[in-house]
Design a protein around this motif. Structure first.
Motif, mmCIF file in Angstrom:
data_model
loop_
_atom_site.group_PDB
_atom_site.id
_atom_site.type_symbol
_atom_site.label_atom_id
_atom_site.label_comp_id
_atom_site.label_asym_id
_atom_site.label_seq_id
_atom_site.Cartn_x
_atom_site.Cartn_y
_atom_site.Cartn_z
ATOM 1 N N ALA A 268 0.840 -1.207 0.000
ATOM 2 C CA ALA A 268 0.000 0.000 0.000
ATOM 3 C C ALA A 268 0.869 1.249 0.000
ATOM 4 O O ALA A 268 1.917 1.299 0.646
ATOM 5 C CB ALA A 268 -0.916 0.000 1.210
ATOM 6 N N LYS A 269 0.424 2.248 -0.724
ATOM 7 C CA LYS A 269 1.185 3.491 -0.848
ATOM 8 C C LYS A 269 0.979 4.414 0.345
ATOM 9 O O LYS A 269 1.829 5.222 0.662
ATOM 10 C CB LYS A 269 0.804 4.204 -2.141
ATOM 11 C CG LYS A 269 1.242 3.444 -3.391
ATOM 12 C CD LYS A 269 0.783 4.167 -4.652
ATOM 13 C CE LYS A 269 1.307 3.512 -5.906
ATOM 14 N NZ LYS A 269 0.867 2.156 -6.113
ATOM 15 N N GLU A 270 -0.169 4.318 0.996
ATOM 16 C CA GLU A 270 -0.464 5.178 2.139
ATOM 17 C C GLU A 270 -0.604 4.353 3.408
ATOM 18 O O GLU A 270 -0.902 3.157 3.364
ATOM 19 C CB GLU A 270 -1.752 5.960 1.884
ATOM 20 C CG GLU A 270 -1.623 6.931 0.724
ATOM 21 C CD GLU A 270 -2.878 7.771 0.546
ATOM 22 O OE1 GLU A 270 -3.683 7.858 1.496
ATOM 23 O OE2 GLU A 270 -3.038 8.334 -0.539
ATOM 24 N N LYS A 271 -0.387 5.016 4.532
ATOM 25 C CA LYS A 271 -0.503 4.375 5.842
ATOM 26 C C LYS A 271 -1.452 5.231 6.689
ATOM 27 O O LYS A 271 -1.027 6.179 7.340
ATOM 28 C CB LYS A 271 0.880 4.277 6.477
ATOM 29 C CG LYS A 271 0.991 3.302 7.591
ATOM 30 C CD LYS A 271 2.449 3.107 7.967
ATOM 31 C CE LYS A 271 2.571 1.986 8.978
ATOM 32 N NZ LYS A 271 3.948 1.688 9.285
ATOM 33 N N PRO A 272 -2.761 4.920 6.656
ATOM 34 C CA PRO A 272 -3.738 5.776 7.335
ATOM 35 C C PRO A 272 -3.646 5.703 8.862
ATOM 36 O O PRO A 272 -3.154 4.726 9.426
ATOM 37 C CB PRO A 272 -5.079 5.221 6.850
ATOM 38 C CG PRO A 272 -4.796 3.806 6.525
ATOM 39 C CD PRO A 272 -3.379 3.767 6.017
ATOM 40 N N MET A 273 -4.152 6.741 9.504
ATOM 41 C CA MET A 273 -4.208 6.809 10.969
ATOM 42 C C MET A 273 -5.536 6.230 11.438
ATOM 43 O O MET A 273 -6.589 6.499 10.844
ATOM 44 C CB MET A 273 -4.067 8.253 11.429
ATOM 45 C CG MET A 273 -3.997 8.420 12.930
ATOM 46 S SD MET A 273 -2.580 7.616 13.715
ATOM 47 C CE MET A 273 -1.255 8.656 13.154
ATOM 48 N N VAL A 274 -5.483 5.441 12.536
ATOM 49 C CA VAL A 274 -6.631 4.672 12.999
ATOM 50 C C VAL A 274 -6.910 4.906 14.489
ATOM 51 O O VAL A 274 -5.983 4.986 15.295
ATOM 52 C CB VAL A 274 -6.387 3.158 12.764
ATOM 53 C CG1 VAL A 274 -7.542 2.316 13.261
ATOM 54 C CG2 VAL A 274 -6.092 2.882 11.298
ATOM 55 N N LEU A 275 -8.190 4.985 14.806
ATOM 56 C CA LEU A 275 -8.692 5.043 16.179
ATOM 57 C C LEU A 275 -9.503 3.773 16.406
ATOM 58 O O LEU A 275 -10.139 3.267 15.470
ATOM 59 C CB LEU A 275 -9.593 6.276 16.335
ATOM 60 C CG LEU A 275 -10.388 6.438 17.633
ATOM 61 C CD1 LEU A 275 -9.450 6.604 18.826
ATOM 62 C CD2 LEU A 275 -11.335 7.616 17.519
ATOM 63 N N ALA A 276 -9.501 3.250 17.632
ATOM 64 C CA ALA A 276 -10.246 2.018 17.915
ATOM 65 C C ALA A 276 -11.113 2.154 19.164
ATOM 66 O O ALA A 276 -10.821 2.946 20.056
ATOM 67 C CB ALA A 276 -9.281 0.844 18.093
ATOM 68 N N ASN A 277 -12.170 1.349 19.178
ATOM 69 C CA ASN A 277 -13.096 1.218 20.296
ATOM 70 C C ASN A 277 -13.883 2.500 20.535
ATOM 71 O O ASN A 277 -13.937 3.359 19.663
ATOM 72 C CB ASN A 277 -12.369 0.730 21.542
ATOM 73 C CG ASN A 277 -11.840 -0.680 21.386
ATOM 74 O OD1 ASN A 277 -11.839 -1.251 20.301
ATOM 75 N ND2 ASN A 277 -11.360 -1.255 22.458
#
Length: 149
Positions: free
Chosen positions: A5-14
């Motif tokens: 993948a070219k991008e690495k997105p930011m993630v929030l959980a719960n």
């Protein structure tokens, strides 16, 4: 596969329960799934192997660039989420990002994410890769996750 993948997105959980947000620690299976799916988790530098408790304000301060919010429980709509916690409206990811609940594979009153998902980590990871990098799995349908519109 995810490393392509070219991008690495930011993630929030719960999500929040009462006044506390229970986020997976940086060394939990959820954090590892996010990393393995080639995404950045807001607590990726945390060293806890269990849940980390934070206030809404602490999560808000860390979540400005979040694009994906995962494992948001069993909500049926964003409107229903707001009825439980109107502060979610202040999150950029709530207004502009993608939100995924863990109700993609329910069986009556049971949620199969907590049943077969425990032993089918391959499908859980595949779901996360499809969410963060849909171009890598064009024909794959999510198993345990479902986008909340």
């Amino acid at each position: 596969m995810a490393l392509k993948a070219k991008e690495k997105p930011m993630v929030l959980a719960n999500e929040m329960y009462g006044d506390v947000w229970y986020l997976p620690g940086g060394k939990t299976s959820t954090a590892n799934f996010i990393s393995d799916a080639n995404a950045d988790y807001i607590l990726k530098n945390n060293t806890e192997e269990k849940a980390v408790t934070m206030s809404f304000e602490e999560v808000f301060a860390k979540s400005g660039t979040v694009q994906y919010w995962i494992n948001v429980g069993n909500h049926t709509s964003r409107k229903e989420m707001l009825s439980m916690n109107p502060f979610y409206r202040k999150l950029n990811v709530f207004n502009k990002g993608k939100i995924y609940v863990i109700t993609g594979k329910e069986r009556g009153q049971a949620n199969d994410f907590f049943e077969s998902g425990v032993v089918r980590s391959d499908l859980v990871l595949k779901d996360y890769i499809k969410i963060f990098h849909p171009e890598l799995l064009p024909g794959y349908q999510l198993t345990y996750m479902k986008e909340l519109k």
